[in-house]
Design an enzyme around this catalytic site. Structure first.
Site, PDB file in Angstrom:
ATOM      1  N   GLU A   1      -2.909   2.914   6.274  1.00  0.00           N
ATOM      2  CA  GLU A   1      -4.306   3.350   6.165  1.00  0.00           C
ATOM      3  C   GLU A   1      -4.996   3.411   7.527  1.00  0.00           C
ATOM      4  O   GLU A   1      -6.223   3.394   7.603  1.00  0.00           O
ATOM      5  CB  GLU A   1      -5.067   2.413   5.227  1.00  0.00           C
ATOM      6  CG  GLU A   1      -4.547   2.415   3.803  1.00  0.00           C
ATOM      7  CD  GLU A   1      -5.324   1.482   2.898  1.00  0.00           C
ATOM      8  OE1 GLU A   1      -6.442   1.833   2.480  1.00  0.00           O
ATOM      9  OE2 GLU A   1      -4.816   0.377   2.621  1.00  0.00           O
TER      10      GLU A   1
ATOM     11  N   TYR B   1      -9.604  11.507  -0.511  1.00  0.00           N
ATOM     12  CA  TYR B   1      -9.865  11.894   0.872  1.00  0.00           C
ATOM     13  C   TYR B   1      -9.784  13.400   1.161  1.00  0.00           C
ATOM     14  O   TYR B   1     -10.255  13.840   2.200  1.00  0.00           O
ATOM     15  CB  TYR B   1      -8.882  11.170   1.805  1.00  0.00           C
ATOM     16  CG  TYR B   1      -8.953   9.660   1.696  1.00  0.00           C
ATOM     17  CD1 TYR B   1     -10.102   8.968   2.069  1.00  0.00           C
ATOM     18  CD2 TYR B   1      -7.880   8.933   1.204  1.00  0.00           C
ATOM     19  CE1 TYR B   1     -10.163   7.590   1.964  1.00  0.00           C
ATOM     20  CE2 TYR B   1      -7.932   7.555   1.105  1.00  0.00           C
ATOM     21  CZ  TYR B   1      -9.078   6.885   1.483  1.00  0.00           C
ATOM     22  OH  TYR B   1      -9.139   5.524   1.367  1.00  0.00           O
TER      23      TYR B   1
ATOM     24  N   ASN C   1     -10.980  -4.641  -3.618  1.00  0.00           N
ATOM     25  CA  ASN C   1     -10.859  -4.244  -2.219  1.00  0.00           C
ATOM     26  C   ASN C   1     -11.774  -5.149  -1.397  1.00  0.00           C
ATOM     27  O   ASN C   1     -12.991  -5.124  -1.588  1.00  0.00           O
ATOM     28  CB  ASN C   1     -11.284  -2.784  -2.034  1.00  0.00           C
ATOM     29  CG  ASN C   1     -10.346  -1.821  -2.737  1.00  0.00           C
ATOM     30  OD1 ASN C   1      -9.387  -1.349  -2.167  1.00  0.00           O
ATOM     31  ND2 ASN C   1     -10.629  -1.536  -3.999  1.00  0.00           N
TER      32      ASN C   1
END
Length: 307
Positions: free
Chosen positions: A21, A214, A270
């Protein structure tokens, strides 16, 4: 803001890193750095490579704003290093970060506490595929220690299960199979002791994968999320319970879905979510009347609790 920018001292914004990432982290880090500089904070971007500890020691920093996504930044590793250096940092500590990054053990904890989550099994090798198939198709296959939906796939039958497992195993030696949930997906951003307004995620793709997050223009983010007030409060309460169960603190995001019976089922936590101006936490903050710069400031304030 009762504090002045000088109260934070010299701030290292940790971004980039070596995980899958990395590029997303660089985008988040630049956005955070710019927001801090606009507010007069003495902030400096640090690309957290193999020499990150040397960089931190040489930089005479007073605290760190962690914007590292994935392994090495969201799994307790950098948190442990900063603890050793005695450098205060934003967000969750070592144990909560490690649990949040480990989808399988996170779900084991939730299940042990009676929090709702879809049935799941760990796939350590090919012999475990039978246990996954026993959950019933379709299945969601995902690497245990990966973010941004990398390596995830839907499996409709045993052949697709084997293929999905092999692909996920390219990212992680531990892979998880999870019973497919048919229903809307939501996310709850956590800031301090509160859950921000929920966001409902909609995509024409089979699920909210990397491309939907994304790259695709077809993904829709609904806030208000469409739940009535009582149901939204119930979902926010569940998200806070799930977050606190890990010992997480400061800020983060809890993802969950609603099945056909209307039950909310937890997916994952997260502890260092995306922080571009198009990411979900800033989006929820805006719906709650908190602009991006204020959000970044309030996250930085969580590092003061570690002073």
């Amino acid at each position: 803001m009762s504090l002045t920018a000088a109260a934070f001292g010299r701030v290292a914004v940790l971004m980039g890193g070596c995980s899958a990432e990395r590029e997303v982290s660089l985008c988040s880090g630049r956005a955070v750095l710019d927001a801090l500089l606009r507010q007069g904070v003495d902030a400096h971007g640090v690309d957290a490579g193999a020499d990150v500890l040397t960089q931190l020691a040489a930089g005479s920093y007073d605290r760190a704003f962690i914007v590292l996504h994935g392994r090495g930044g969201e799994d307790g590793v950098i948190q442990g290093a900063l603890e050793t250096l005695g450098l205060p940092y934003t967000g969750s500590g070592v144990a909560a970060s490690a649990l949040g990054m480990d989808k399988y053990r996170c779900k084991l904890l939730w299940r042990g506490l009676g929090l709702p989550t879809a049935d799941f099994v760990l796939l350590e090798d090919e012999r475990d595929l039978g246990a996954a198939a026993a959950l019933g198709f379709p299945l969601m296959i995902k690497p245990v220690h990966e973010g941004s939906s990398l390596g995830m796939a839907r499996a409709e039958n045993e052949d697709e299960l084997q293929e999905a497992w092999r692909e996920a195993a390219r990212y992680d030696r531990q892979v998880m199979a999870e019973r497919w949930i048919s229903g809307p997906e939501y996310t709850a951003a956590i800031l301090g002791e509160a859950a921000l307004p929920l966001i409902r995620l909609e995509t024409p793709r089979p699920f909210y994968d990397y491309q939907a997050k994304y790259e695709a223009d077809s993904t829709r983010y609904l806030c208000p999320c469409g739940l009535d007030e009582a149901r939204e409060r119930a979902a926010q309460t569940l998200a806070l319970q799930a977050f606190r169960a890990l010992g997480a603190q400061g800020w983060g995001r809890v993802d969950f879905m609603q099945d056909g019976a209307g039950e909310f089922l937890l997916l994952e936590v997260n502890t260092v979510p995306g922080m571009t101006d198009h990411s979900l936490v800033p989006m929820a903050a805006r719906a709650g009347g908190i602009g991006f710069d204020e959000l970044v400031w309030r996250i930085l304030e969580t590092s003061l609790e570690r002073d």
